[in-house]
Design an enzyme around this catalytic site. Sequence first.
Site, PDB file in Angstrom:
ATOM      1  N   HIS A 160      35.769  47.603  36.844  1.00  0.00           N
ATOM      2  CA  HIS A 160      35.567  46.166  37.040  1.00  0.00           C
ATOM      3  C   HIS A 160      34.602  45.621  35.979  1.00  0.00           C
ATOM      4  O   HIS A 160      34.897  44.623  35.319  1.00  0.00           O
ATOM      5  CB  HIS A 160      35.018  45.913  38.458  1.00  0.00           C
ATOM      6  CG  HIS A 160      34.634  44.497  38.726  1.00  0.00           C
ATOM      7  ND1 HIS A 160      35.389  43.635  39.495  1.00  0.00           N
ATOM      8  CD2 HIS A 160      33.568  43.768  38.312  1.00  0.00           C
ATOM      9  CE1 HIS A 160      34.811  42.450  39.539  1.00  0.00           C
ATOM     10  NE2 HIS A 160      33.689  42.505  38.831  1.00  0.00           N
ATOM     11  N   GLU A 161      33.475  46.294  35.796  1.00  0.00           N
ATOM     12  CA  GLU A 161      32.473  45.783  34.852  1.00  0.00           C
ATOM     13  C   GLU A 161      32.985  45.798  33.415  1.00  0.00           C
ATOM     14  O   GLU A 161      32.843  44.828  32.685  1.00  0.00           O
ATOM     15  CB  GLU A 161      31.174  46.589  34.963  1.00  0.00           C
ATOM     16  CG  GLU A 161      30.482  46.487  36.315  1.00  0.00           C
ATOM     17  CD  GLU A 161      30.255  45.058  36.778  1.00  0.00           C
ATOM     18  OE1 GLU A 161      30.130  44.151  35.930  1.00  0.00           O
ATOM     19  OE2 GLU A 161      30.221  44.836  38.001  1.00  0.00           O
ATOM     20  N   HIS A 176      35.163  42.941  32.492  1.00  0.00           N
ATOM     21  CA  HIS A 176      34.485  41.694  32.107  1.00  0.00           C
ATOM     22  C   HIS A 176      34.331  41.619  30.589  1.00  0.00           C
ATOM     23  O   HIS A 176      34.501  40.567  29.976  1.00  0.00           O
ATOM     24  CB  HIS A 176      33.095  41.615  32.743  1.00  0.00           C
ATOM     25  CG  HIS A 176      33.110  41.142  34.165  1.00  0.00           C
ATOM     26  ND1 HIS A 176      33.696  39.958  34.541  1.00  0.00           N
ATOM     27  CD2 HIS A 176      32.593  41.687  35.291  1.00  0.00           C
ATOM     28  CE1 HIS A 176      33.548  39.801  35.856  1.00  0.00           C
ATOM     29  NE2 HIS A 176      32.883  40.845  36.337  1.00  0.00           N
TER      30      HIS A 176
END
Length: 594
Positions: free
Chosen positions: A400-401, A404
């Site tokens: 997820h990170e 980004h």
Amino acid sequence: MVALNGFFASIFLAIAYTSSIMAKSAFSSTKYPTHRVRNIGRAFKVETFHPETSYKTFGTGLEQPASLVEVPLPESAVSVVTAQLGIDVSNVEYKSGYKAGSKKYAYVKQSHDGVSFVNAVANVAWNANKVVSFGSSFVKTDKIAPSNPSVTVPSFIAKIEELLEGTYNEHPTTLEYLARPDGSVSLVHVVQIQNTEANTWYEALVDAHNGDLLSVTDFVADASYKVLPINKQVYTDGLEILVDPQDLSSSPLGWHDDGTTRTTGTAGNNVVAFKSAQSATTSQSSEGSFNYTYNDLKAPTSPENLNAARVNAFYTINSVHDIAYRYGFTESAFNFQKNNFGKGGKGNDRVLMSVQDASGTNNADFATPPDGQSGTCRMFIWTLTPVRRDGTMENDIIVHEMTHGITNRMTGGGTGRCLQTTEAGGMGEGWSDAMAEWTEQKSGTTVDYVLGQYVTNNPAGIRTHPYSTNPAINPLRYSSIATLKEVHNIGEVWANLLHNMYAALVAARGFSTTARTDSTGSEGNVVFLHLFIDALALQPCNPTFVSARDAWIQADMDRYGGVNRCILWRAFASRGLGMMAAGFVDDSTVPDDC
Ligand SMILES: *[C@@H]1O[C@H](CO)[C@@H](O)[C@H](O)[C@H]1NC(C)=O
Ligand SMILES: [Ca+2]
Ligand SMILES: [Zn+2]
């Protein structure tokens, strides 16, 4: 996270927002120092040989004759080697060396008739101008082949390519001597054979008198890692030891080499995984191996756990780098690498992965400055269980990170400024969840997806609903945004749209189990990730759901001639993002021909 730096996007805003938190070898071990058997391709086995090394250390050091103290390093190295071995200077070729304070190091090769040896080398070390150690694997040359080759490279290259299941990569070939296990010395042509699909890269040592393959050097033998494989989600799914997981198409020098420096720790061209200071990385537990076992009955900060966490962080960020690269997040598309190998974009921006970062708990975040400045990921410890849990042992959080970084870089051309509105920032959260899901779906049956269940010790995870094609399980629609204010909640709407699109594409086009390392297939999960990445580059700065949808439709037109157009429209329309959708009012219209 409360005080958010403009660059940072966290996995969820604050714990209070989540309503549901309850709070090898077929031969004897005597050959280990000198031999190694490698299996190559489908049917080929080769035993490589390195002559035994003798090594002497000299305590406070051997005095050198005064006449040798001031001569250049190559000369003093050659004189030490010839004196130690009682051989002629013509048998020694200086290779490299350097000075570090009062210490000096030199590396030489054995040589014969002006041809140097592949595997017979020596090294000398000095301290304060005294020789402190000497190592040598030089061999006898009474059974040495003539130094003029009798076969040429073109005469055998096709046979060698077939044997090693790769192709000659045009790197200039060399002529060298190779010491053999039986005490003889062969003359060899050294040729590089590469297969970027299969992740192999060999140096073939081919007898220059008869064209036989005598030995190989395996350039890819980087390391093994005890990690949570990228297609697993949480620590409890089980760590595994993975050998050479790097994808050489995406990371041509592997994960530990930036073209200048080769490391044996959790720092490389794509990411450095550290705690507190960038120098605080994890080193190999033994040669070629990062074998640390995480035990979640112990505190995350216990030494073995910290090492395991840094290794998993390093592995997972690298894996996402390699996957995304295959689908278009390359140097010229503003990715994160220290060295860009002359392929465009700005380098010097590998991801800085701060594990067990002390600045927060119960979260994680990723800062995306413009291309050319490192992306910074902070992984926090979670405090919701009696023994704290490390977000780094839950791959969905890391993926997820890192996503980004991908979406912030690719939207709007690498500025990091183009997912700043609430709606675009919300979609940023959605893409990040969708990428985590993409890495973990395992078959053509698309299953509902929950995020963050391990760190919270809650099967419902950190989002309000599982991602699902079933409206009874996830009722979110385009119009839901009208009442949602927070980016992660808006992100759930987008991620669920993407889940529906993914499921429709996989249902229609099938599932590839090799999609992570092969982006050429026609299967639904391959198509999905291509459109995902393509649409990022197509869409405008600060996109809306409507403009992002249009970018997906256009991406399909550009890459696939629009063959998936109706699948996409129906998926969008099923959740209210049909042709007439606007202003967070649902519409279920699809084009007439769909
Ligand atoms: C990894 O470490 C464990 C425990 O120390 C050991 O039993 C195992 O053999 C090691 N495996 C590898 C491949 O190094
Ligand atoms: Ca870059
Ligand atoms: Zn996030």
